[in-house]
Motif scaffolding. Sequence first.
Motif, PDB file in Angstrom:
ATOM      1  N   SER A 184      -5.660  -7.523  47.528  1.00 33.24           N
ATOM      2  CA  SER A 184      -4.814  -8.699  47.356  1.00 33.24           C
ATOM      3  C   SER A 184      -4.224  -9.132  48.695  1.00 33.24           C
ATOM      4  CB  SER A 184      -3.685  -8.386  46.372  1.00 33.24           C
ATOM      5  OG  SER A 184      -2.897  -7.316  46.849  1.00 33.24           O
ATOM      6  N   ALA A 185      -3.991 -10.421  48.825  1.00 34.43           N
ATOM      7  CA  ALA A 185      -3.425 -10.967  50.054  1.00 34.43           C
ATOM      8  C   ALA A 185      -1.972 -10.528  50.187  1.00 34.43           C
ATOM      9  CB  ALA A 185      -3.514 -12.487  50.027  1.00 34.43           C
ATOM     10  N   PRO A 186      -1.507 -10.272  51.437  1.00 31.49           N
ATOM     11  CA  PRO A 186      -0.116  -9.865  51.617  1.00 31.49           C
ATOM     12  C   PRO A 186       0.843 -10.962  51.164  1.00 31.49           C
ATOM     13  CG  PRO A 186      -1.140 -10.387  53.733  1.00 31.49           C
ATOM     14  CD  PRO A 186      -2.238 -10.369  52.708  1.00 31.49           C
ATOM     15  N   ALA A 187       1.948 -10.528  50.588  1.00 30.79           N
ATOM     16  CA  ALA A 187       2.936 -11.499  50.096  1.00 30.79           C
ATOM     17  C   ALA A 187       3.650 -12.153  51.270  1.00 30.79           C
ATOM     18  CB  ALA A 187       3.939 -10.795  49.195  1.00 30.79           C
ATOM     19  N   PRO A 188       3.876 -13.459  51.203  1.00 26.45           N
ATOM     20  CA  PRO A 188       4.619 -14.129  52.282  1.00 26.45           C
ATOM     21  C   PRO A 188       6.052 -13.599  52.374  1.00 26.45           C
ATOM     22  CG  PRO A 188       3.498 -15.728  50.864  1.00 26.45           C
ATOM     23  CD  PRO A 188       3.425 -14.402  50.177  1.00 26.45           C
ATOM     24  N   ILE A 189       6.618 -13.697  53.564  1.00 24.85           N
ATOM     25  CA  ILE A 189       7.998 -13.294  53.788  1.00 24.85           C
ATOM     26  C   ILE A 189       8.887 -14.526  53.646  1.00 24.85           C
ATOM     27  CG2 ILE A 189       9.616 -12.301  55.456  1.00 24.85           C
ATOM     28  CD1 ILE A 189       7.208 -10.864  56.726  1.00 24.85           C
ATOM     29  N   ARG A 190       9.947 -14.420  52.879  1.00 26.28           N
ATOM     30  CA  ARG A 190      10.819 -15.557  52.657  1.00 26.28           C
ATOM     31  C   ARG A 190      11.418 -16.051  53.974  1.00 26.28           C
ATOM     32  NH1 ARG A 190      15.150 -13.730  48.431  1.00 26.28           N
ATOM     33  NH2 ARG A 190      15.089 -11.908  49.795  1.00 26.28           N
TER      34      ARG A 190
END
Length: 460
Positions: free
Chosen positions: A6-12
Amino acid sequence: MTGQRSAPAPIRPRERDAILQSLRAGVVPRIGQQHIQVGRANEVTALLADIERIADGGSAIRFAIGEYGAGKSFFLNLIRSIALERKLVTVHADLAPDRRLHATGGQARSLYAELMRNVSTRAKPDGGAMPSIIERFVADSLTASTSRGVAPEIVIRERLAELEEMTGGYDFAEVIAAYWRGHDTGNEQLKADAVRWLRGEFTTRTDARAALGVRTIIDDSTFYDHLKLFARFVRLAGFSGLLVNLDELVNLYKLSNTQARNANYEQLLRILNDCLQGSAVGLGFVLGGTPDLLLDTRRGLYSYAALQSRLAENTFAGAGLVDYSGPVLRLPNLAPEDMYVLLDKLRHVYAGGIPNNYLVPDEALTAFMTHCSTRVGDAYFRTPRTTIKEFINLLAVLDQNPDIEWSELVERVELAPETNPDLAPLSEDEPAQPLTATAPTQAPDAPIEEDDDDLATFKL
């Protein structure tokens, strides 16, 4: 069928900006430490065991010792974040000339007040959680009183009975009961006065008696006793325990007055003995300092014989052998491999967690490290604060000037080895006297000679 990664989650954006702004200013970010943590897995594991012991009603103390700029403050904040996730309450403060462990002029009470302002829970990680902790205790007591069919004040008194046996516990319990009365009658002033007392903000007994009917206040002499009381209270409120983070312990080393310095070391010895003997319940300390603070036999912790015997390193730990169970936890220098991972994580954070937005390729990281190594040698990864700041500055320029190549900027990076400004002690009571023409010169970061030590020689 093979699974896809899975693609890494974006950082807020809020978290990203908080991390970058803190690092560019040379301070530890309050949030998002997990995005830039590298290395020190064994040290974190050792502190995790301490946190579990505190949650089980035990006690722990650790001295996190590392070179100036090596990441002590970051390590302490990381451990604080882990403790919050384990349902501990945390308090933190930096020691300073006006905030000490022992004093007679209000400096210890000032340290306590700073700690209580920074009370944090998982729901309120940025401090100011004192009222919510008391509210949780009151709410639990109301639930218990309803199920038992008795008055809430009776339940509150029963739950606080164990505190009354401790030093200062009777008045502590009276203040909590006063908060309940304010809660029950809608008296917001009474509630506010109770919180003020618990934060150590009353400076006279007269004011405390008029506001709450108690005869004592939290002062220099009761600083540590009330920390132990508060640790017991947060467990009654449903939390696992209390973790106290004290950074900049080097300010004790900098005290030029021998009597004041030894009084602080004696208070530190009392805390150490309580934690090692298990007599403190649900209480832990993590203290940050430099090797000079620990090892200097003239004015450091090793100058106090009782502390030296307890903090001496394991003689069997050496030649590749390690021991993470003692009170002193040496924070190792980052390896070059760790620095590469750190730069990669900084690049990832700057891009908001989206790899397609990386401003520099992998070879830029290697080129940057090579340039830093040429400029200052291995200091760039041993004390990485300046290196991190310069790398983020490089990314900022590339972000705002997309036409320029990263290779053109790397050679412009200016680095200098970090020097420790904490080695010169502070004057305790008197202003520093100017040097006369005949006075011997002294290195700028060498300890200033004291005038209150014992005489070395004497002639009649």
